[in-house]
Design a protein around this motif. Structure first.
Motif, PDB file in Angstrom:
ATOM      1  N   MET A   1       0.828  -1.219   0.000  1.00 27.21           N
ATOM      2  CA  MET A   1       0.000   0.000   0.000  1.00 27.21           C
ATOM      3  C   MET A   1       0.858   1.263   0.000  1.00 27.21           C
ATOM      4  O   MET A   1       0.416   2.375  -0.196  1.00 27.21           O
ATOM      5  CB  MET A   1      -0.912   0.001   1.233  1.00 27.21           C
ATOM      6  CG  MET A   1      -2.014   1.047   1.201  1.00 27.21           C
ATOM      7  SD  MET A   1      -3.093   0.914   2.637  1.00 27.21           S
ATOM      8  CE  MET A   1      -3.973  -0.607   2.257  1.00 27.21           C
ATOM      9  N   THR A   2       2.175   1.063   0.198  1.00 29.60           N
ATOM     10  CA  THR A   2       3.098   2.199   0.273  1.00 29.60           C
ATOM     11  C   THR A   2       3.130   3.001  -1.021  1.00 29.60           C
ATOM     12  O   THR A   2       3.018   2.454  -2.101  1.00 29.60           O
ATOM     13  CB  THR A   2       4.545   1.716   0.503  1.00 29.60           C
ATOM     14  OG1 THR A   2       4.504   0.530   1.247  1.00 29.60           O
ATOM     15  CG2 THR A   2       5.346   2.786   1.190  1.00 29.60           C
ATOM     16  N   ASN A   3       3.325   4.273  -0.874  1.00 23.76           N
ATOM     17  CA  ASN A   3       3.595   5.165  -1.985  1.00 23.76           C
ATOM     18  C   ASN A   3       2.382   5.431  -2.877  1.00 23.76           C
ATOM     19  O   ASN A   3       2.480   6.183  -3.839  1.00 23.76           O
ATOM     20  CB  ASN A   3       4.764   4.647  -2.832  1.00 23.76           C
ATOM     21  CG  ASN A   3       6.049   4.720  -2.027  1.00 23.76           C
ATOM     22  OD1 ASN A   3       6.085   5.405  -0.997  1.00 23.76           O
ATOM     23  ND2 ASN A   3       7.080   4.061  -2.484  1.00 23.76           N
ATOM     24  N   HIS A   4       1.234   4.836  -2.563  1.00 24.25           N
ATOM     25  CA  HIS A   4       0.024   5.228  -3.261  1.00 24.25           C
ATOM     26  C   HIS A   4      -0.373   6.624  -2.828  1.00 24.25           C
ATOM     27  O   HIS A   4      -0.112   7.047  -1.704  1.00 24.25           O
ATOM     28  CB  HIS A   4      -1.117   4.253  -2.951  1.00 24.25           C
ATOM     29  CG  HIS A   4      -1.049   3.005  -3.769  1.00 24.25           C
ATOM     30  ND1 HIS A   4      -2.018   2.045  -3.767  1.00 24.25           N
ATOM     31  CD2 HIS A   4      -0.104   2.576  -4.646  1.00 24.25           C
ATOM     32  CE1 HIS A   4      -1.676   1.064  -4.577  1.00 24.25           C
ATOM     33  NE2 HIS A   4      -0.518   1.360  -5.119  1.00 24.25           N
ATOM     34  N   VAL A   5      -0.997   7.351  -3.761  1.00 23.49           N
ATOM     35  CA  VAL A   5      -1.554   8.657  -3.411  1.00 23.49           C
ATOM     36  C   VAL A   5      -3.058   8.592  -3.644  1.00 23.49           C
ATOM     37  O   VAL A   5      -3.513   8.086  -4.678  1.00 23.49           O
ATOM     38  CB  VAL A   5      -0.907   9.789  -4.241  1.00 23.49           C
ATOM     39  CG1 VAL A   5      -1.582  11.114  -3.954  1.00 23.49           C
ATOM     40  CG2 VAL A   5       0.581   9.883  -3.927  1.00 23.49           C
ATOM     41  N   TYR A   6      -3.821   9.058  -2.666  1.00 19.23           N
ATOM     42  CA  TYR A   6      -5.274   9.025  -2.738  1.00 19.23           C
ATOM     43  C   TYR A   6      -5.810  10.438  -2.952  1.00 19.23           C
ATOM     44  O   TYR A   6      -5.245  11.407  -2.449  1.00 19.23           O
ATOM     45  CB  TYR A   6      -5.864   8.463  -1.435  1.00 19.23           C
ATOM     46  CG  TYR A   6      -5.314   7.112  -1.105  1.00 19.23           C
ATOM     47  CD1 TYR A   6      -5.942   5.953  -1.558  1.00 19.23           C
ATOM     48  CD2 TYR A   6      -4.129   6.995  -0.371  1.00 19.23           C
ATOM     49  CE1 TYR A   6      -5.404   4.701  -1.283  1.00 19.23           C
ATOM     50  CE2 TYR A   6      -3.583   5.751  -0.095  1.00 19.23           C
ATOM     51  CZ  TYR A   6      -4.222   4.611  -0.554  1.00 19.23           C
ATOM     52  OH  TYR A   6      -3.681   3.381  -0.286  1.00 19.23           O
TER      53      TYR A   6
ATOM     54  N   SER J  14       1.485   8.744   1.291  1.00 13.28           N
ATOM     55  CA  SER J  14       1.956   7.820   2.325  1.00 13.28           C
ATOM     56  C   SER J  14       3.457   7.614   2.205  1.00 13.28           C
ATOM     57  O   SER J  14       4.039   7.791   1.133  1.00 13.28           O
ATOM     58  CB  SER J  14       1.219   6.488   2.225  1.00 13.28           C
ATOM     59  OG  SER J  14       1.488   5.872   1.002  1.00 13.28           O
ATOM     60  N   SER J  15       4.077   7.286   3.333  1.00 16.38           N
ATOM     61  CA  SER J  15       5.525   7.076   3.354  1.00 16.38           C
ATOM     62  C   SER J  15       5.858   6.142   4.504  1.00 16.38           C
ATOM     63  O   SER J  15       5.228   6.186   5.554  1.00 16.38           O
ATOM     64  CB  SER J  15       6.237   8.422   3.561  1.00 16.38           C
ATOM     65  OG  SER J  15       7.574   8.221   3.984  1.00 16.38           O
ATOM     66  N   THR J  16       6.867   5.340   4.325  1.00 15.91           N
ATOM     67  CA  THR J  16       7.321   4.495   5.435  1.00 15.91           C
ATOM     68  C   THR J  16       8.265   5.260   6.352  1.00 15.91           C
ATOM     69  O   THR J  16       8.616   4.768   7.421  1.00 15.91           O
ATOM     70  CB  THR J  16       8.077   3.259   4.911  1.00 15.91           C
ATOM     71  OG1 THR J  16       9.160   3.714   4.088  1.00 15.91           O
ATOM     72  CG2 THR J  16       7.165   2.373   4.070  1.00 15.91           C
ATOM     73  N   HIS J  56       3.258   2.712   7.820  1.00 14.20           N
ATOM     74  CA  HIS J  56       3.173   3.844   6.883  1.00 14.20           C
ATOM     75  C   HIS J  56       2.597   5.061   7.579  1.00 14.20           C
ATOM     76  O   HIS J  56       1.632   4.939   8.325  1.00 14.20           O
ATOM     77  CB  HIS J  56       2.194   3.553   5.713  1.00 14.20           C
ATOM     78  CG  HIS J  56       2.464   2.310   4.992  1.00 14.20           C
ATOM     79  ND1 HIS J  56       1.762   1.156   5.209  1.00 14.20           N
ATOM     80  CD2 HIS J  56       3.377   2.035   4.025  1.00 14.20           C
ATOM     81  CE1 HIS J  56       2.223   0.205   4.412  1.00 14.20           C
ATOM     82  NE2 HIS J  56       3.198   0.703   3.692  1.00 14.20           N
ATOM     83  N   TRP J  57       3.166   6.201   7.295  1.00 18.67           N
ATOM     84  CA  TRP J  57       2.586   7.481   7.669  1.00 18.67           C
ATOM     85  C   TRP J  57       1.648   7.873   6.545  1.00 18.67           C
ATOM     86  O   TRP J  57       2.023   7.789   5.382  1.00 18.67           O
ATOM     87  CB  TRP J  57       3.674   8.543   7.839  1.00 18.67           C
ATOM     88  CG  TRP J  57       4.607   8.194   8.946  1.00 18.67           C
ATOM     89  CD1 TRP J  57       5.727   7.430   8.857  1.00 18.67           C
ATOM     90  CD2 TRP J  57       4.482   8.558  10.314  1.00 18.67           C
ATOM     91  NE1 TRP J  57       6.310   7.300  10.089  1.00 18.67           N
ATOM     92  CE2 TRP J  57       5.576   7.982  11.007  1.00 18.67           C
ATOM     93  CE3 TRP J  57       3.564   9.323  11.034  1.00 18.67           C
ATOM     94  CZ2 TRP J  57       5.754   8.151  12.381  1.00 18.67           C
ATOM     95  CZ3 TRP J  57       3.746   9.498  12.392  1.00 18.67           C
ATOM     96  CH2 TRP J  57       4.817   8.910  13.054  1.00 18.67           C
TER      97      TRP J  57
ATOM     98  N   PHE K  40      -3.317   4.533  13.771  1.00 18.11           N
ATOM     99  CA  PHE K  40      -3.321   5.646  14.732  1.00 18.11           C
ATOM    100  C   PHE K  40      -3.670   6.917  13.976  1.00 18.11           C
ATOM    101  O   PHE K  40      -3.595   6.972  12.747  1.00 18.11           O
ATOM    102  CB  PHE K  40      -1.945   5.800  15.405  1.00 18.11           C
ATOM    103  CG  PHE K  40      -0.887   6.257  14.457  1.00 18.11           C
ATOM    104  CD1 PHE K  40      -0.172   5.338  13.699  1.00 18.11           C
ATOM    105  CD2 PHE K  40      -0.619   7.615  14.262  1.00 18.11           C
ATOM    106  CE1 PHE K  40       0.789   5.751  12.791  1.00 18.11           C
ATOM    107  CE2 PHE K  40       0.338   8.032  13.360  1.00 18.11           C
ATOM    108  CZ  PHE K  40       1.047   7.093  12.621  1.00 18.11           C
TER     109      PHE K  40
END
Lengths: 69, 69, 69, 69, 69, 69, 69, 69, 69, 69, 69, 69
Positions: A1-6, J14-16, J56-57, K40
């Protein structure tokens, strides 16, 4: 799910029956032009009244979908 | 629609069944004394619980109606 | 009712059917471990979408119960 | 000013011209039935659009007046 | 308690002494014309200052009462 | 009006003159590419200051329009 | 104070006398089972009315305490 | 623009004419003692009523200016 | 009252006794350096707890005063 | 800068690694299809947790850009 | 994911270094006693200052986890 | 700590690097003229974008310090 932009858009659906039906109608309509809708959040629930009865439920939702590459 | 003035009042309706039913009950009751109710907006949705079950849905709405001349 | 102290916890229930069903499910589950739940308040209504349809309603509620002596 | 009790009511005025005109209209109308209006606070500013132009400004205000003995 | 409809009104009471006294004064006054007041909620606490001292506490409350049949 | 779905977009218009002029400018511009704008709501009113004077009023509005079939 | 983690819980205390008394009662009760309460914040002040008088003050607070190792 | 620090202060201007005039008056006054005011944001719009007419518009703004070295 | 400009500052007063005492202390202190304080509004009520008792009430207020010419 | 109209859209990046990285990723992606992005505002900061660690943030931002003529 | 019930708790983590570090610390600590933490949301970011420097970042988060059967 | 009065001011710091750096810069600058700064709270996180990249982080904080006798 990382690096997706919504992206989020705000819609109002209406129904003569229920709150759930107004939400479903807005999502169904948006799905015709936007792919990858993942979630929604109810922002506001309003309605029109005619002759002392609820004529339409109007529910505003924020809808989130993936921006495709 | 110009130059009309609207007044808003806040009501709480209750129902043992659904959120929609609680809203409709409050509007029906208010319509006995106030004419020209045009819209409502849900302000708060609460409820009472008895024995681990929802006993009543209590929905607070803001109701708008035309002030007559 | 004097001198009672109440505690509030926040829960999210989910349902494939209705908002009311999601709330009832969360309260039923919480009632297994917490006695004396008296009321709830809806904090947020969200949902997941799959293939242009609402897959789950997710309703977050604040629940209040009496702290026993 | 001690020991006075004030009541607040919420009104929406409309005007084809300005925000200020919509507020003044609502206060003028309310003053026909309520004496002793002292202050107002703007709660919401909305409007209707027709053919790409603002057709009416609709301003919702909270109005405070003294409850008479 | 089912099927009752409640109405809410907003009042500001004032007192030279305490916040509690300002609330009680507003409720006492409202009770002269409205029966069946059941609860209140503090909306805002303000006050006037004269010569570096609090001259009046002004507490705005929302008051709920049963609409009678 | 049943079964229509509305979309909302957020715009900021600017004007050297008035708040109303900034709103009207944003709606006029949006109407060039979006048909069926029905209403707006003021979200935020800000401005730039130069040499102790308001240089531009900047008003952010949420605009609602019908999603066409 | 570094590296401590705090947990917050929400409680409602009630008192027939004052807002302060309702807060103190909730904290006293919570202190029987939770050590290391450091602070509170008032979230909501409500009350019940009987016969035109405040019967109970009900004050909801958020309470913070250190999670022990 | 990097590394500048801005300070915000909150002011209320009043005018017998318009909202814009009340804002401009507050900024003009503040500019006598504070240099480098860059922007403002409207926080609240209120007013006093006398004899059923708006006597003064009172607009509260947050004003931002550069802290000089 | 026309054409006056007011400034608002935010203060926190503390007291071991009551909310009212914490507010009065903050206003008394501010009055030593700022003339013409006219009103206050309670923004937040917090406190410190020691050994299961409220050690200090800490009340944050917004204070308004006239900017002198 | 006068007479420009800005549009705002809401995105979640999102970013790790960090909050800043999640924001930058969303802006970089949006810049591929929208020219003239001028500013952003953080609306919400959330994240997913896996095995007791932040996986992920997820940072939601409102982005503003100039509507071109 | 259907029929799961989630509970939310509120925590404050602190760190001398970064906001991200304060969040991670709170989640790591909570994971020792609560299984199944999924997400969170940052509620508040504060900090202590000593000698003109940030001594600790204090970040309050709401944490959600699955209630087990 | 009793009987101290605190004042809060609002500042915006900016940084090309991180949110933390923007906060630290604002506090360092304020500490040159205000002694006894004890805490801060992040109010808003924004930024400027140039060429699809974050050019500056702009973080608005509320800062609290002791009013000296």
């Amino acid at each position: 799910m990382t690096n997706h932009v919504y992206k989020h858009i705000e819609l109002t659906g209406s129904s003569t029956k229920t709150i759930e039906d107004a939400v479903s109608g807005a999502i169904a309509k948006a799905s015709k032009s936007v792919r990858n809708i993942h979630w929604f959040e109810v922002v506001e629930t309003r309605g029109h009244v005619e002759n002392g009865k609820v004529a339409h439920w109007q529910v505003t939702i924020k809808v989130g979908f993936t921006l495709e590459d």
